[in-house]
Design an enzyme around this catalytic site. Sequence first.
Site, PDB file in Angstrom:
ATOM      1  N   GLU A  13      -6.605 -10.697  -0.520  1.00  0.00           N
ATOM      2  CA  GLU A  13      -7.411 -10.362   0.671  1.00  0.00           C
ATOM      3  C   GLU A  13      -8.890 -10.248   0.304  1.00  0.00           C
ATOM      4  OE1 GLU A  13      -5.825  -6.928   2.748  1.00  0.00           O
ATOM      5  OE2 GLU A  13      -3.757  -7.528   2.354  1.00  0.00           O
ATOM      6  N   GLU A  21       0.793  -1.246   0.000  1.00  0.00           N
ATOM      7  CA  GLU A  21       0.000   0.000   0.000  1.00  0.00           C
ATOM      8  C   GLU A  21       0.823   1.293   0.000  1.00  0.00           C
ATOM      9  OE1 GLU A  21      -2.765  -0.295   3.276  1.00  0.00           O
ATOM     10  OE2 GLU A  21      -3.466  -2.278   2.663  1.00  0.00           O
TER      11      GLU A  21
HETATM   12  O1  9MR Z   1      -7.509  -7.543   9.124  1.00  0.00           O
HETATM   13  C1  9MR Z   1      -6.552  -6.701   9.707  1.00  0.00           C
HETATM   14  C2  9MR Z   1      -7.114  -6.082  10.985  1.00  0.00           C
HETATM   15  O2  9MR Z   1      -7.299  -7.080  11.962  1.00  0.00           O
HETATM   16  C3  9MR Z   1      -6.167  -5.013  11.488  1.00  0.00           C
HETATM   17  O3  9MR Z   1      -6.749  -4.366  12.591  1.00  0.00           O
HETATM   18  C4  9MR Z   1      -5.884  -4.018  10.377  1.00  0.00           C
HETATM   19  C5  9MR Z   1      -4.941  -2.939  10.835  1.00  0.00           C
HETATM   20  O4  9MR Z   1      -4.794  -1.967   9.873  1.00  0.00           O
HETATM   21  O5  9MR Z   1      -5.307  -4.702   9.286  1.00  0.00           O
HETATM   22  C6  9MR Z   1      -6.196  -5.614   8.715  1.00  0.00           C
HETATM   23  O6  9MR Z   1      -5.639  -6.202   7.574  1.00  0.00           O
HETATM   24  C7  9MR Z   1      -5.284  -5.311   6.517  1.00  0.00           C
HETATM   25  C8  9MR Z   1      -4.117  -5.914   5.794  1.00  0.00           C
HETATM   26  O7  9MR Z   1      -3.080  -6.180   6.703  1.00  0.00           O
HETATM   27  C9  9MR Z   1      -3.637  -5.015   4.671  1.00  0.00           C
HETATM   28  N1  9MR Z   1      -4.710  -4.699   3.775  1.00  0.00           N
HETATM   29  C10 9MR Z   1      -5.914  -4.173   4.397  1.00  0.00           C
HETATM   30  C11 9MR Z   1      -6.387  -5.135   5.474  1.00  0.00           C
HETATM   31  C12 9MR Z   1      -7.708  -4.657   6.051  1.00  0.00           C
HETATM   32  O8  9MR Z   1      -7.513  -3.453   6.703  1.00  0.00           O
END
Ligand code: 9MR
Length: 392
Positions: free
Chosen positions: A309, A196
Amino acid sequence: MTIIKLEKTLKINTAYCQQKNGCKNLSWKRIKYFLLFVFLLLSLSACDFIQKPDYETIEAIPSLWKEYKEHFPIGVAVNATTINTHSDLIEKHFLSITAENEMKPQTILPGYYTSDYLDRLNFTQGDRMIKYARENDKIVRGHVLVWHEQTPEWFFKDEKGEELSPEALLERMEEYIKAVVGRYKGQIYAWDVVNEVISDDSDEETYRTNSRWNQIFKGREIDYIEAAFRAAKEADPEAKLFYNDYGAVSPKKRAKIISMLEELIARGVPIDGMGIQGHWAFDGWPSKKDIEDSIIDYSNLGLDVQITELDIRKHTGEMFKDVTLSKADKKKQAEKYKEVFEIFIKHRDKISGVTFWGVTDDNSWIPQEPLIFDRNKNPKHAFWAILEALGE
Ligand code: 9MR
């Protein structure tokens, strides 16, 4: 495999199946259109979607990853809780796992800086994921090495609390990547190396500005991205290395991502793939065309494509709004899942993995029931639609 066949074999009661069986058994010619309409209305309201199957029927449900094994590995994001509470579904339906948070810098790095911080890295949770994968014959995607979120603020500062120079940050990043990738060498088949870094569709800049990485490397962001991939390659030459982003199918953001990827490729950077996150919605975004064009565009760069994802919520905007899906919503969601899997299957020569971001609706990061198993662990309409996408 059609849904009709599934229902016959498995005796699983779905509205989908009931509608179709109903259609088959009736002699349409003898029934007036009005009666047919009334019948359909009544049967629709009487049928529920998938009923909670008893033990035997749960056993009988086909394994998603096995049904898809000719095409690409199907994976799922798991966490320290779900590997215990949802291990029945994980074991059965997914070949690949991604640690949702357990291998992120925030989890691995200690809470504060000391010069020997590398000796204090915390691999407890990451190791559990690897152990789980080993014990259950799963392959693992590593997530994530370089990200502007979930990285402690001290990582960007020196011992006096001053912001690191780009050179010092580069050195710190490289030692961190080598420590993490090195620890799991041979046990993680693909890493999201950089996540990202590109700004959203609506922004003019190429690189996002709310990132400590991009702020410190302003104007030469590509340098740390390049170094991250090189460090990961050195630590595990066999692992497949990915750039990963959301909104990656929107034309404007896609163009920015592609120009960064082209620059990396031109520099001879060891990058193997593009991770399209796939946090999508069934209210219209993204379009079929954008998804398909993106897979083709990224693949044309000579990269592997993975959907890393996947989840399909109700609203494109307002993603954190609480939503309980109506029957009509569930049907739309299933149609969207079917549509996207048909695209994935069509382009299976370009796609080397599809991973769902969570197991059941209640452990998704968004409260919009975006996954393929419901809160009671039952397969949703969407699950059957994905099997239906396989055709006969
Ligand atoms: O699913 C993840 C969530 O539990 C966390 O709190 C969050 C923190 O930013 O990250 C989520 O996963 C992310 C992933 O690592 C990167 N792409 C976006 C995902 C959804 O936010």
